[in-house]
Design a protein around this motif. Structure first.
Motif, mmCIF file in Angstrom:
data_model
loop_
_atom_site.group_PDB
_atom_site.id
_atom_site.type_symbol
_atom_site.label_atom_id
_atom_site.label_comp_id
_atom_site.label_asym_id
_atom_site.label_seq_id
_atom_site.Cartn_x
_atom_site.Cartn_y
_atom_site.Cartn_z
ATOM 1 N N GLY A 65 -11.683 -9.791 -1.920
ATOM 2 C CA GLY A 65 -11.492 -8.370 -2.176
ATOM 3 C C GLY A 65 -11.227 -8.086 -3.638
ATOM 4 N N TYR A 66 -10.742 -6.860 -3.929
ATOM 5 C CA TYR A 66 -10.510 -6.425 -5.304
ATOM 6 C C TYR A 66 -9.077 -6.653 -5.768
ATOM 7 C CZ TYR A 66 -15.021 -4.134 -5.392
ATOM 8 O OH TYR A 66 -16.370 -3.886 -5.383
ATOM 9 N N GLY A 67 -8.206 -7.091 -4.886
ATOM 10 C CA GLY A 67 -6.807 -7.205 -5.241
ATOM 11 C C GLY A 67 -6.045 -5.977 -4.795
ATOM 12 N N ALA A 68 -4.873 -5.776 -5.402
ATOM 13 C CA ALA A 68 -4.019 -4.659 -4.997
ATOM 14 C C ALA A 68 -4.333 -3.377 -5.758
ATOM 15 C CB ALA A 68 -2.548 -5.032 -5.197
ATOM 16 N N ARG A 69 -5.032 -3.492 -6.908
ATOM 17 C CA ARG A 69 -5.302 -2.318 -7.719
ATOM 18 C C ARG A 69 -6.737 -2.390 -8.252
ATOM 19 N NH1 ARG A 69 -0.484 0.150 -9.024
ATOM 20 N NH2 ARG A 69 -1.491 1.356 -10.683
ATOM 21 N N MET A 70 -7.269 -1.246 -8.638
ATOM 22 C CA MET A 70 -8.624 -1.226 -9.185
ATOM 23 C C MET A 70 -8.836 0.005 -10.046
ATOM 24 S SD MET A 70 -10.989 -0.058 -5.940
ATOM 25 C CE MET A 70 -12.460 -0.206 -6.927
ATOM 26 N N ARG A 71 -9.786 -0.055 -10.976
ATOM 27 C CA ARG A 71 -10.174 1.101 -11.774
ATOM 28 C C ARG A 71 -11.163 1.937 -10.975
ATOM 29 N NH1 ARG A 71 -9.690 -2.904 -15.765
ATOM 30 N NH2 ARG A 71 -8.360 -2.267 -17.530
ATOM 31 N N LEU A 72 -10.981 3.233 -11.032
ATOM 32 C CA LEU A 72 -11.879 4.127 -10.301
ATOM 33 C C LEU A 72 -13.245 4.201 -10.983
ATOM 34 C CD1 LEU A 72 -9.512 7.067 -9.297
ATOM 35 C CD2 LEU A 72 -10.234 5.106 -7.957
ATOM 36 N N THR A 73 -13.236 4.212 -12.319
ATOM 37 C CA THR A 73 -14.485 4.233 -13.076
ATOM 38 C C THR A 73 -14.371 3.257 -14.231
ATOM 39 O OG1 THR A 73 -13.817 5.968 -14.627
ATOM 40 C CG2 THR A 73 -14.785 6.679 -12.517
ATOM 41 N N SER A 74 -15.510 2.932 -14.824
ATOM 42 C CA SER A 74 -15.503 2.011 -15.961
ATOM 43 C C SER A 74 -14.826 2.615 -17.180
ATOM 44 C CB SER A 74 -16.946 1.614 -16.311
ATOM 45 O OG SER A 74 -17.713 2.773 -16.622
ATOM 46 N N ALA A 75 -14.669 3.936 -17.220
ATOM 47 C CA ALA A 75 -14.039 4.604 -18.360
ATOM 48 C C ALA A 75 -12.515 4.626 -18.245
ATOM 49 C CB ALA A 75 -14.572 6.028 -18.500
ATOM 50 N N ASP A 76 -11.992 4.328 -17.067
ATOM 51 C CA ASP A 76 -10.541 4.364 -16.869
ATOM 52 C C ASP A 76 -9.870 3.222 -17.614
ATOM 53 O OD1 ASP A 76 -10.756 6.569 -15.298
ATOM 54 O OD2 ASP A 76 -10.606 5.484 -13.391
ATOM 55 N N THR A 77 -8.719 3.532 -18.235
ATOM 56 C CA THR A 77 -7.930 2.506 -18.907
ATOM 57 C C THR A 77 -6.786 2.007 -18.038
ATOM 58 O OG1 THR A 77 -6.573 4.224 -19.944
ATOM 59 C CG2 THR A 77 -8.493 3.416 -21.183
ATOM 60 N N SER A 78 -6.532 2.692 -16.958
ATOM 61 C CA SER A 78 -5.469 2.283 -16.035
ATOM 62 C C SER A 78 -6.052 2.069 -14.647
ATOM 63 C CB SER A 78 -4.365 3.348 -15.990
ATOM 64 O OG SER A 78 -4.908 4.590 -15.541
ATOM 65 N N THR A 79 -5.292 1.437 -13.817
ATOM 66 C CA THR A 79 -5.740 1.140 -12.460
ATOM 67 C C THR A 79 -4.930 1.920 -11.442
ATOM 68 O OG1 THR A 79 -4.217 -0.748 -12.305
ATOM 69 C CG2 THR A 79 -6.449 -1.194 -13.106
ATOM 70 N N GLY A 80 -5.529 2.123 -10.304
ATOM 71 C CA GLY A 80 -4.840 2.785 -9.216
ATOM 72 C C GLY A 80 -4.592 1.826 -8.071
ATOM 73 N N ALA A 81 -3.539 2.054 -7.343
ATOM 74 C CA ALA A 81 -3.193 1.186 -6.220
ATOM 75 C C ALA A 81 -4.155 1.426 -5.062
ATOM 76 C CB ALA A 81 -1.771 1.438 -5.770
#
Length: 417
Positions: free
Chosen positions: A88-104
């Motif tokens: 899987g992707y783990g516990a967090r991921m970026r919504l878009t390639s432009a995002d600098t932060s990740t969301g849970a």
């Protein structure tokens, strides 16, 4: 006058010497062969010795396919089950390639599982795939017996392949499942919808999931699923960040593990010559090659005869090919195989007839190069891609030992009669 007569006589003789006598028979006693072509056919009944078998060349997880089989009550009972893990992707991921932060990642709404079916028995009726949730800790050492419990109480989906293929457009509007048939490559692609109960994205496990497949049918059945580029993949439909933003992601590049488990395992290697099975087995036959054939003849045909010790094992629809090849050096189980030349024969499960393999090319290579080891290697054409296995009588079984039939021409005796 005398000179003119002599010149005339010389011209007549010269012309006479150049006249071709078409009606006269040929006469070349100094150059014609003194004998006739002699063809010899011989059966080498005791030239094969020190034969042996070895298993473990290709293991189940190294196979190019995942094998499934359903043979209850058959003469050769077999139960094969594909198992696979998708990261899987783990516990967090970026919504878009432009995002600098990740969301849970909060969880999954659903997922779509894609599988390639690359081989199946078209005679099978009412074929069903049963999907089970397995521990994400499955690996290359996982055995059939270790998964008895999950394959009993963790069923998440059942899909009837025959029913799905019969649907209009090969799509089930109720379940969302579909199938695309690739007739050119003799395979089809299954796309199966999994709800949140069947596709549980657990962030603490990095979203990794593992499944196993059992097949069932009204008849004996076997099927093969693809791996690697044609392996299982999941299209996730996730909820991310505090707002629960829906995100669709396909985690193909994140890696996966795929293999299969089965029971019963092949019988241990004994004195017989085993070829095929999983893990795959090879057999070596060492031949005492007569010098009279190697040094003074031309081989025009050679046939290896092998007598099965037991009926060939395997699923009824999965005939398999056994190859005979030369080796580059005789190192026993680790002998390097010469892949340039080879001969083969088709083996049908349940067969007990004597097997004949044409090995003319291989023996001609021995005759042309005296430095080559006179060893024949038997192996399956598709290593660990079919359950099929055959066992032949070894050289110690005097009445049924392997034999070579060789037809050759003796060296032609040129010279004066």
């Amino acid at each position: 006058m005398t000179r003119r007569r002599l010149a005339l006589v010389g011209a007549v003789l010269l012309v006479a010497a150049c006249v071709e006598r078409l009606a006269a028979p040929g006469n070349c006693p100094d150059f014609c062969p003194s004998g006739q072509i002699t063809i010899v056919d011989t059966l080498l009944t005791s030239s094969i010795h020190r034969d042996s078998s070895h298993r473990g060349y290709v293991l189940a997880y190294q196979s190019a396919l995942m094998l499934a089989a359903h043979l209850p009550g058959a003469t050769d009972t077999l139960d094969g089950r594909p198992i696979f893990r998708i990261n899987g992707y783990g516990a967090r991921m970026r919504l878009t390639s432009a995002d600098t932060s990740t969301g849970a990642i909060l969880g999954a709404d659903s997922a779509r599982l894609q599988l390639y079916v690359v081989r199946r028995d078209s005679a099978t009726r009412n074929l069903r795939l049963q999907f089970y949730r397995l521990p994400v800790t499955i690996d290359t050492g996982t055995t059939f017996s270790a998964l008895v419990s999950p394959f009993t109480d963790s069923l998440v989906r059942t899909v009837n392949i025959d029913t799905l293929l019969a649907q209009a457009g090969r799509k089930d509007t109720v379940t969302g499942d579909s199938v695309v048939v690739d007739s050119a490559n003799h395979r089809f692609v299954l796309s199966l919808k999994l709800d949140s109960a069947a596709a549980r994205y657990i962030p603490t496990d990095s979203g990794t999931v593992a499944y196993g497949i059992r097949i069932a049918a009204d008849t004996l059945a076997s099927i093969a699923f693809g791996k690697d580029a044609f392996g299982p993949s999941l299209q996730w439909y996730l909820h991310v960040d505090s707002l629960g933003t829906p995100v669709a992601r396909k985690p193909g590049p994140l890696g996966a593990f795929a293999t299969f488990v089965f029971a019963p395992t092949p019988a241990p290697i004994d004195s017989t010559l085993a070829v095929g099975g999983v893990p795959s087995a090879h057999s070596l036959l060492r031949v005492v090659f007569p010098k009279v054939i190697r040094d003074s003849s031309q081989i025009i045909r050679a046939t290896l005869y092998l007598v099965p010790a037991v009926p060939a094992r395997g699923t009824p629809a999965d005939s398999f090919v056994v190859e005979a090849r030369n080796v580059l050096a005789d190192f026993g189980a680790k002998s390097p195989i010469d892949l340039l030349l080879g001969d083969s024969v088709m083996i049908h499960p349940g067969a007990t007839d004597t097997v004949k393999i044409e090995v003319t090319n291989l023996l001609q290579q021995w005759a042309a190069d005296s430095t080559r080891p006179t060893v024949l290697l038997l192996r399956p054409e598709r290593e660990a891609q079919i359950f099929g296995e055959i066992r032949f009588y070894p050289s110690v079984a005097t009445a049924f030992r392997p034999t070579l039939q060789i037809t050759f021409v003796r060296r032609f005796p040129f010279g004066a009669p």
